[in-house]
Motif scaffolding. Structure first.
Motif, PDB file in Angstrom:
ATOM      1  N   THR A  31       4.055  42.074 -15.370  1.00 11.77           N
ATOM      2  CA  THR A  31       3.888  42.285 -16.803  1.00 11.77           C
ATOM      3  C   THR A  31       3.570  40.947 -17.458  1.00 11.77           C
ATOM      4  O   THR A  31       4.077  39.892 -17.047  1.00 11.77           O
ATOM      5  N   ARG A  58       0.194  44.089 -16.175  1.00 12.05           N
ATOM      6  CA  ARG A  58       0.429  45.152 -17.151  1.00 12.05           C
ATOM      7  C   ARG A  58       0.632  44.499 -18.509  1.00 12.05           C
ATOM      8  O   ARG A  58       1.447  43.588 -18.655  1.00 12.05           O
ATOM      9  N   TYR A  60       0.992  45.249 -22.958  1.00 12.81           N
ATOM     10  CA  TYR A  60       1.587  46.249 -23.840  1.00 12.81           C
ATOM     11  C   TYR A  60       0.864  46.391 -25.172  1.00 12.81           C
ATOM     12  O   TYR A  60       1.221  47.259 -25.970  1.00 12.81           O
ATOM     13  N   GLU A  61      -0.109  45.549 -25.412  1.00 16.72           N
ATOM     14  CA  GLU A  61      -0.899  45.615 -26.634  1.00 16.72           C
ATOM     15  C   GLU A  61      -2.374  45.516 -26.276  1.00 16.72           C
ATOM     16  O   GLU A  61      -2.725  45.043 -25.181  1.00 16.72           O
ATOM     17  N   GLY A  81      -1.731  49.197 -22.441  1.00 18.37           N
ATOM     18  CA  GLY A  81      -1.075  50.159 -23.312  1.00 18.37           C
ATOM     19  C   GLY A  81      -1.245  49.712 -24.743  1.00 18.37           C
ATOM     20  O   GLY A  81      -1.779  48.638 -25.014  1.00 18.37           O
ATOM     21  N   HIS A  83       0.903  49.859 -28.745  1.00 19.70           N
ATOM     22  CA  HIS A  83       2.201  50.130 -29.364  1.00 19.70           C
ATOM     23  C   HIS A  83       2.037  51.141 -30.487  1.00 19.70           C
ATOM     24  O   HIS A  83       1.238  50.948 -31.394  1.00 19.70           O
ATOM     25  N   ASN A 126       5.727  54.352 -23.349  1.00 22.30           N
ATOM     26  CA  ASN A 126       6.664  53.684 -22.460  1.00 22.30           C
ATOM     27  C   ASN A 126       8.104  54.036 -22.855  1.00 22.30           C
ATOM     28  O   ASN A 126       8.543  53.728 -23.962  1.00 22.30           O
ATOM     29  N   SER A 164       4.668  55.796 -18.691  1.00 24.05           N
ATOM     30  CA  SER A 164       5.661  54.947 -18.053  1.00 24.05           C
ATOM     31  C   SER A 164       7.051  55.518 -18.334  1.00 24.05           C
ATOM     32  O   SER A 164       7.609  55.324 -19.412  1.00 24.05           O
ATOM     33  N   GLU A 212       7.856  49.008 -14.043  1.00 25.06           N
ATOM     34  CA  GLU A 212       8.670  47.853 -14.428  1.00 25.06           C
ATOM     35  C   GLU A 212       9.858  47.767 -13.486  1.00 25.06           C
ATOM     36  O   GLU A 212      10.515  48.770 -13.207  1.00 25.06           O
ATOM     37  N   SER A 248       9.194  39.892 -15.684  1.00 25.33           N
ATOM     38  CA  SER A 248       7.898  39.673 -16.301  1.00 25.33           C
ATOM     39  C   SER A 248       7.371  38.313 -15.825  1.00 25.33           C
ATOM     40  O   SER A 248       8.065  37.605 -15.097  1.00 25.33           O
TER      41      SER A 248
END
Length: 277
Positions: A31, A58, A60-61, A81, A83, A126, A164, A212, A248
């Motif tokens: 991540t 990976r 997240y934004e 991904g 948010h 997630n 996820s 994760e 991470s």
């Protein structure tokens, strides 16, 4: 970017495994971010990530152009991904705007980056909290996730799409996902290995990617963190997982605009130095 190149570098599914370029590939992911200011130089960090043995990240934004191009240069696959408000009620009268927001953000991501060679996967959400799932109704939540997956697949048919998930709400696993993504934080090796067959049961004939897994070195120490991450990877391989995602890369990360300073899950510290030899 030539279509032929794109088709060769995208990730596919063959039974319980991922394939790339016609060959079975194990995803060894990390991540990455989101970071508080200053954002690291992606080209520099990706070089270090590849040298550490990882082949994917990976995020997240929605990524920047700099991040995606650096991923291409270093041959890193990107699982992305966005948010949106999945931690609150997002369906029903007065709440549909949050589900619409999810579609709009996913559409922005995939319309901009869906054909980019580095983007191979997309998570539509997630860890939806189990209390939110019970309040809304598990069936409605699951159907909403399946709707988002179908929505993404139309926009970017060559990008693999999943949710996820995590143990507290494993019943939300969508039936139409391309693979099963699962976040697992179990510090005991025996309990971790015993849970992995359960993931195969939930996934059916799809690949299982641990989306994760990690250990906080602030409370457990760096030696324990290294030990857990090493046996995590080995247990996942032995159990036939299609890959793992370490949480991470850095101790520097944020939630929204708030920097998280109470945990240290990174393979690199806040000063940027790697914790392990």
């Amino acid at each position: 970017m030539a279509d032929g190149l794109q088709r060769k570098t995208k990730l596919g599914v063959r039974g319980k495994f991922f394939i790339r370029g016609g060959k079975v590939i194990s995803v060894n992911a990390m991540t990455y971010g989101p970071f508080p200011d200053p954002t690291p130089v992606h080209d520099t960090e990706f070089s270090r990530i590849v040298k550490s043995g990882f082949n994917a990240i990976r995020i997240y934004e929605e990524p920047t152009e700099e991040l995606m191009e650096a991923a291409s240069v270093h041959g890193l696959m990107v699982f992305a991904g966005v948010h949106w408000q999945w931690t609150r009620v997002f369906r029903g009268v007065g709440y549909e705007k949050y589900f619409t927001e999810a579609k709009m953000k996913l559409a922005d991501l995939l319309e901009k980056w869906g054909r980019h060679e580095a983007l191979v996967g997309c998570y539509v959400a997630n860890e939806i909290p189990s209390d939110i799932a019970r309040w809304m109704g598990p069936t409605r939540v699951k159907e909403s996730l399946e709707e988002l997956i179908d929505f993404c697949r139309v926009l970017a048919p060559e990008v693999l799409v999943a949710y996820s998930n995590y143990p507290s709400s494993e019943y939300l696993e969508p039936i139409n996902a391309d693979f099963t993504g699962f976040n697992i934080y179990l510090e005991d090796r025996g309990k971790f290995s015993e849970y992995l067959p359960r993931l195969h049961h939930l996934a059916g004939d799809r690949p299982v990617l641990i989306s994760e897994v990690g250990m906080d070195s602030k409370f457990h120490g760096v030696e324990k963190q290294e030990e857990v991450l090493l046996w995590t990877r080995q247990e996942a391989v032995d159990a036939g997982m299609a890959g793992t995602t370490i949480f991470s890369w850095s101790d520097r990360w944020r939630v929204g605009q708030r920097e998280v300073d109470g945990w240290e899950f990174g393979l690199t510290g806040r000063d940027g130095r790697e914790k392990f030899d």
